[in-house]
Design a protein around this motif. Structure first.
Motif, PDB file in Angstrom:
ATOM      1  N   GLY A 250      18.289  21.879  38.803  1.00 38.20           N
ATOM      2  CA  GLY A 250      19.529  21.458  39.537  1.00 38.20           C
ATOM      3  C   GLY A 250      20.219  22.662  40.424  1.00 38.20           C
ATOM      4  N   ILE A 251      21.075  22.310  40.662  1.00 36.55           N
ATOM      5  CA  ILE A 251      22.090  23.292  41.383  1.00 36.55           C
ATOM      6  C   ILE A 251      23.299  23.609  40.590  1.00 36.55           C
ATOM      7  CG2 ILE A 251      23.079  24.055  43.861  1.00 36.55           C
ATOM      8  CD1 ILE A 251      21.564  21.728  45.107  1.00 36.55           C
ATOM      9  N   TRP A 252      23.581  25.017  40.585  1.00 37.25           N
ATOM     10  CA  TRP A 252      24.846  25.460  39.757  1.00 37.25           C
ATOM     11  C   TRP A 252      25.451  26.380  40.653  1.00 37.25           C
ATOM     12  CZ3 TRP A 252      25.428  23.862  34.659  1.00 37.25           C
ATOM     13  CH2 TRP A 252      24.608  23.364  34.028  1.00 37.25           C
ATOM     14  N   ARG A 253      26.806  25.982  40.907  1.00 37.92           N
ATOM     15  CA  ARG A 253      27.727  26.853  41.803  1.00 37.92           C
ATOM     16  C   ARG A 253      29.091  27.398  41.193  1.00 37.92           C
ATOM     17  NH1 ARG A 253      27.246  24.061  46.211  1.00 37.92           N
ATOM     18  NH2 ARG A 253      28.991  22.868  46.140  1.00 37.92           N
ATOM     19  N   GLY A 254      29.339  28.297  41.392  1.00 34.13           N
ATOM     20  CA  GLY A 254      30.812  28.939  40.745  1.00 34.13           C
ATOM     21  C   GLY A 254      31.028  30.240  41.397  1.00 34.13           C
ATOM     22  N   SER A 255      31.470  31.223  40.607  1.00 30.86           N
ATOM     23  CA  SER A 255      31.678  32.521  41.090  1.00 30.86           C
ATOM     24  C   SER A 255      31.589  33.531  39.834  1.00 30.86           C
ATOM     25  CB  SER A 255      33.303  32.356  41.559  1.00 30.86           C
ATOM     26  OG  SER A 255      34.077  32.028  40.356  1.00 30.86           O
ATOM     27  N   PHE A 256      31.642  34.795  40.208  1.00 30.72           N
ATOM     28  CA  PHE A 256      31.510  36.000  39.524  1.00 30.72           C
ATOM     29  C   PHE A 256      32.811  36.932  39.924  1.00 30.72           C
ATOM     30  CE2 PHE A 256      28.428  37.212  42.570  1.00 30.72           C
ATOM     31  CZ  PHE A 256      28.633  38.449  42.796  1.00 30.72           C
ATOM     32  N   ARG A 257      33.364  37.325  38.783  1.00 26.43           N
ATOM     33  CA  ARG A 257      34.381  38.531  38.938  1.00 26.43           C
ATOM     34  C   ARG A 257      34.162  39.845  38.321  1.00 26.43           C
ATOM     35  NH1 ARG A 257      39.936  36.709  37.139  1.00 26.43           N
ATOM     36  NH2 ARG A 257      38.993  36.114  35.290  1.00 26.43           N
ATOM     37  N   SER A 258      34.039  40.887  38.958  1.00 23.19           N
ATOM     38  CA  SER A 258      34.006  42.244  38.549  1.00 23.19           C
ATOM     39  C   SER A 258      35.206  42.630  37.595  1.00 23.19           C
ATOM     40  CB  SER A 258      34.001  43.254  39.800  1.00 23.19           C
ATOM     41  OG  SER A 258      33.833  44.528  39.074  1.00 23.19           O
ATOM     42  N   ALA A 259      34.807  42.936  36.306  1.00 22.65           N
ATOM     43  CA  ALA A 259      35.913  43.427  35.301  1.00 22.65           C
ATOM     44  C   ALA A 259      36.419  44.871  35.731  1.00 22.65           C
ATOM     45  CB  ALA A 259      35.289  43.562  33.913  1.00 22.65           C
ATOM     46  N   ALA A 260      35.906  45.799  36.464  1.00 25.75           N
ATOM     47  CA  ALA A 260      36.416  46.938  36.686  1.00 25.75           C
ATOM     48  C   ALA A 260      37.412  47.040  37.773  1.00 25.75           C
ATOM     49  CB  ALA A 260      35.296  47.908  37.378  1.00 25.75           C
ATOM     50  N   LYS A 261      37.305  45.886  38.842  1.00 22.26           N
ATOM     51  CA  LYS A 261      38.290  46.008  39.680  1.00 22.26           C
ATOM     52  C   LYS A 261      39.245  44.765  39.798  1.00 22.26           C
ATOM     53  CE  LYS A 261      34.718  47.701  43.263  1.00 22.26           C
ATOM     54  NZ  LYS A 261      34.057  47.426  44.511  1.00 22.26           N
ATOM     55  N   ASN A 262      38.965  44.134  38.794  1.00 20.76           N
ATOM     56  CA  ASN A 262      39.873  42.976  38.555  1.00 20.76           C
ATOM     57  C   ASN A 262      41.217  43.487  38.283  1.00 20.76           C
ATOM     58  OD1 ASN A 262      40.706  40.150  38.232  1.00 20.76           O
ATOM     59  ND2 ASN A 262      40.029  40.340  36.005  1.00 20.76           N
ATOM     60  N   ARG A 263      41.543  44.210  37.750  1.00 18.83           N
ATOM     61  CA  ARG A 263      43.205  44.684  37.247  1.00 18.83           C
ATOM     62  C   ARG A 263      43.769  45.303  38.462  1.00 18.83           C
ATOM     63  NH1 ARG A 263      45.674  42.006  33.560  1.00 18.83           N
ATOM     64  NH2 ARG A 263      44.550  41.843  31.527  1.00 18.83           N
ATOM     65  N   LEU A 264      43.183  46.009  39.452  1.00 17.90           N
ATOM     66  CA  LEU A 264      43.428  46.728  40.526  1.00 17.90           C
ATOM     67  C   LEU A 264      43.873  45.659  41.798  1.00 17.90           C
ATOM     68  CD1 LEU A 264      44.192  49.485  42.292  1.00 17.90           C
ATOM     69  CD2 LEU A 264      41.695  49.367  42.811  1.00 17.90           C
ATOM     70  N   MET A 265      42.614  44.759  41.812  1.00 17.35           N
ATOM     71  CA  MET A 265      43.176  43.693  42.748  1.00 17.35           C
ATOM     72  C   MET A 265      44.224  42.646  42.520  1.00 17.35           C
ATOM     73  SD  MET A 265      40.807  44.339  45.005  1.00 17.35           S
ATOM     74  CE  MET A 265      40.668  42.964  46.100  1.00 17.35           C
ATOM     75  N   GLU A 266      44.366  42.431  41.081  1.00 24.60           N
ATOM     76  CA  GLU A 266      45.571  41.738  40.784  1.00 24.60           C
ATOM     77  C   GLU A 266      46.903  42.424  40.962  1.00 24.60           C
ATOM     78  OE1 GLU A 266      45.172  40.647  36.663  1.00 24.60           O
ATOM     79  OE2 GLU A 266      43.465  39.444  37.060  1.00 24.60           O
ATOM     80  N   MET A 267      46.909  43.777  40.705  1.00 23.20           N
ATOM     81  CA  MET A 267      48.223  44.558  41.233  1.00 23.20           C
ATOM     82  C   MET A 267      48.533  44.477  42.669  1.00 23.20           C
ATOM     83  SD  MET A 267      47.633  47.673  38.731  1.00 23.20           S
ATOM     84  CE  MET A 267      49.113  48.600  39.493  1.00 23.20           C
ATOM     85  N   LEU A 268      47.463  44.220  43.581  1.00 26.25           N
ATOM     86  CA  LEU A 268      47.647  44.354  44.865  1.00 26.25           C
ATOM     87  C   LEU A 268      48.005  42.778  45.587  1.00 26.25           C
ATOM     88  CD1 LEU A 268      44.722  46.865  46.037  1.00 26.25           C
ATOM     89  CD2 LEU A 268      47.329  47.105  45.764  1.00 26.25           C
ATOM     90  N   GLY A 269      48.071  41.879  44.525  1.00 24.48           N
ATOM     91  CA  GLY A 269      48.121  40.312  45.022  1.00 24.48           C
ATOM     92  C   GLY A 269      46.810  39.814  45.375  1.00 24.48           C
ATOM     93  N   GLN A 270      45.635  40.441  44.921  1.00 27.30           N
ATOM     94  CA  GLN A 270      44.467  39.673  45.444  1.00 27.30           C
ATOM     95  C   GLN A 270      43.528  39.693  44.037  1.00 27.30           C
ATOM     96  OE1 GLN A 270      42.940  41.911  48.528  1.00 27.30           O
ATOM     97  NE2 GLN A 270      44.656  41.416  50.092  1.00 27.30           N
ATOM     98  N   GLU A 271      42.346  39.014  44.427  1.00 23.49           N
ATOM     99  CA  GLU A 271      41.671  38.892  43.266  1.00 23.49           C
ATOM    100  C   GLU A 271      40.041  38.968  43.817  1.00 23.49           C
ATOM    101  OE1 GLU A 271      40.503  36.338  39.462  1.00 23.49           O
ATOM    102  OE2 GLU A 271      42.039  35.282  40.850  1.00 23.49           O
ATOM    103  N   GLU A 272      39.443  39.759  43.364  1.00 22.93           N
ATOM    104  CA  GLU A 272      37.957  39.843  43.984  1.00 22.93           C
ATOM    105  C   GLU A 272      36.865  38.788  43.321  1.00 22.93           C
ATOM    106  OE1 GLU A 272      34.520  43.531  45.119  1.00 22.93           O
ATOM    107  OE2 GLU A 272      36.773  43.649  44.604  1.00 22.93           O
TER     108      GLU A 272
END
Length: 389
Positions: free
Chosen positions: A23-45
């Motif tokens: 079937g079809i599976w859909r969702g997302s993936f997040r990079s662990a290296a950039k996660n903390r930096l993006m959170e500090m900037l108020g965003q999330e990759e």
């Protein structure tokens, strides 16, 4: 012995079919290296990720899509294996077959280590990934993945899925007309006995009125005999003035005590109707020693116009908010006096792809919790926070 073998074979077939990934599976993936930096900037990759799977026994093949939008994406072939005993899934991207990316960006191939789970009718795959660059096979990062089984694709269904759906559609219509005809025959005669039951209480009603009339004159005569009793006037001339003075002073002291009225003044907590009419299912209990926690709520997977309301301790804190890739944020304070909080998420609608799903990320000091939430028009999701210093 034969019956035992047949039972064992049936149990194995059920466990294998429960982990059919086709079937079809859909969702997302997040990079662990950039996660903390993006959170500090108020965003999330967070990148969107879709997998279309064709499983045969313990092996499967298919395609993957990695994308921010359906305009810029990368499509790859994939293969993998499923462990039907523990639900472990290994998925490897093989070759990039289609790409639409901006110039200067690297093309990476991923290897995913996933865990299959099923909650009610919902099926999930979540775990971690590693990746390498196709240009020189160097490290391209790692992170977390979350997928949910869905019906539709953001792109188009592969031929192997379309062929399977046609085979299923041919088998299903044969069963439906039989069940419908039986239901119609059973429901029609039910209305007949209802007409006979209405006539019986009409015959019984006059019998009830007769004994009621015989008792009323007796009650009136007894009331008349008791009225001429001369006891009340005898008590009136009695002089009890000193006793009355003592009695009057005591209630004055009681009325002057304001401490008795304090607990009555506390307003009661009114439970909203939507929390009473729907089932409230506990999803997770988080115990922390932090005085303040931050809650972020996202749409889990693709944005399909899911709308939610959030109640904290039966009080509305978010009203009919649309879930997107941008977080809805809340802050909750905890201490010794307020050491228990109950958060209830209510689905206002089911979006374009039912049910209403969301991802809750709880930041409690140095610890971070991820909670996957599924709510419907019949069931609310509950998350409990407890404070223990």
């Amino acid at each position: 012995m034969k019956r035992f073998l047949l039972f064992a074979i049936c149990c194995v077939s059920i466990s294998v079919s429960a982990q059919d990934l086709t079937g079809i599976w859909r969702g997302s993936f997040r990079s662990a290296a950039k996660n903390r930096l993006m959170e500090m900037l108020g965003q999330e990759e967070r990148y969107k990720f879709e997998v279309q799977v064709d499983q045969h026994d313990k092996r499967f093949s298919g395609v993957t899509y990695s994308y921010l939008t359906t305009v810029f994406y990368g499509k790859a072939t994939c293969q993998g294996t499923v462990n039907t005993k523990n639900g472990k899934v290994l998925l490897e991207e093989l070759k990039i077959v289609e790409q639409r990316m901006s110039s200067g960006s690297d093309i990476c191939i991923m290897t995913l280590f996933l865990q299959y789970s099923k909650i009610g009718e919902e099926e999930f795959l979540e775990g971690t990934y590693t990746s390498i660059k196709t240009r020189d096979s160097t490290d391209c990062g790692k992170g977390t993945v979350f997928l949910r089984k869905v019906i539709t694709s953001d792109f188009y269904k592969e031929p192997f899925l379309a062929e399977r759906e046609k085979k299923v559609e041919k088998k299903q219509p044969v069963i439906t007309p039989k069940t419908d005809s039986v239901v119609v025959k059973k429901t029609t005669p039910v209305t007949k006995p209802s007409t006979t039951t209405t006539k019986k209480p009409l015959a019984n009603t006059p019998a009830v009125k007769k004994p009621a009339t015989t008792k009323t004159p007796n009650s009136n005569t007894t009331a008349k005999k008791n009225t001429p009793v001369t006891k009340p006037p005898v008590n009136k001339p009695a002089t009890t003035t000193p006793a009355e003075k003592n009695l009057t002073t005591k209630p004055v002291l009681i009325d002057s005590m304001k401490k008795v009225d304090k607990p009555v003044v506390v307003p009661p907590v009114v439970t909203p109707k939507i929390l009473l009419t729907r089932e409230n299912e506990l999803v997770k209990t988080i115990i922390t020693n932090v005085n303040e926690i931050q809650i972020r709520i996202y749409d889990n997977g693709s944005v399909d116009n899911d709308t939610i309301s959030v109640y904290l301790d039966k009080k509305l804190v978010l009203a009919k908010q649309r879930l997107t890739e941008r977080a809805l944020t809340l802050k909750v304070k905890l201490d010794d006096q307020n050491n228990y909080h109950e958060l209830v998420m209510v689905a206002e609608n089911l979006g374009e792809i039912p049910p209403n799903t969301s991802l809750m990320i709880v930041d409690a000091g140095k610890q971070q919790y991820e909670v996957r939430i599924t709510s419907t028009e019949q069931k609310n999701a509950v998350v409990v926070f407890k404070y223990k210093p």
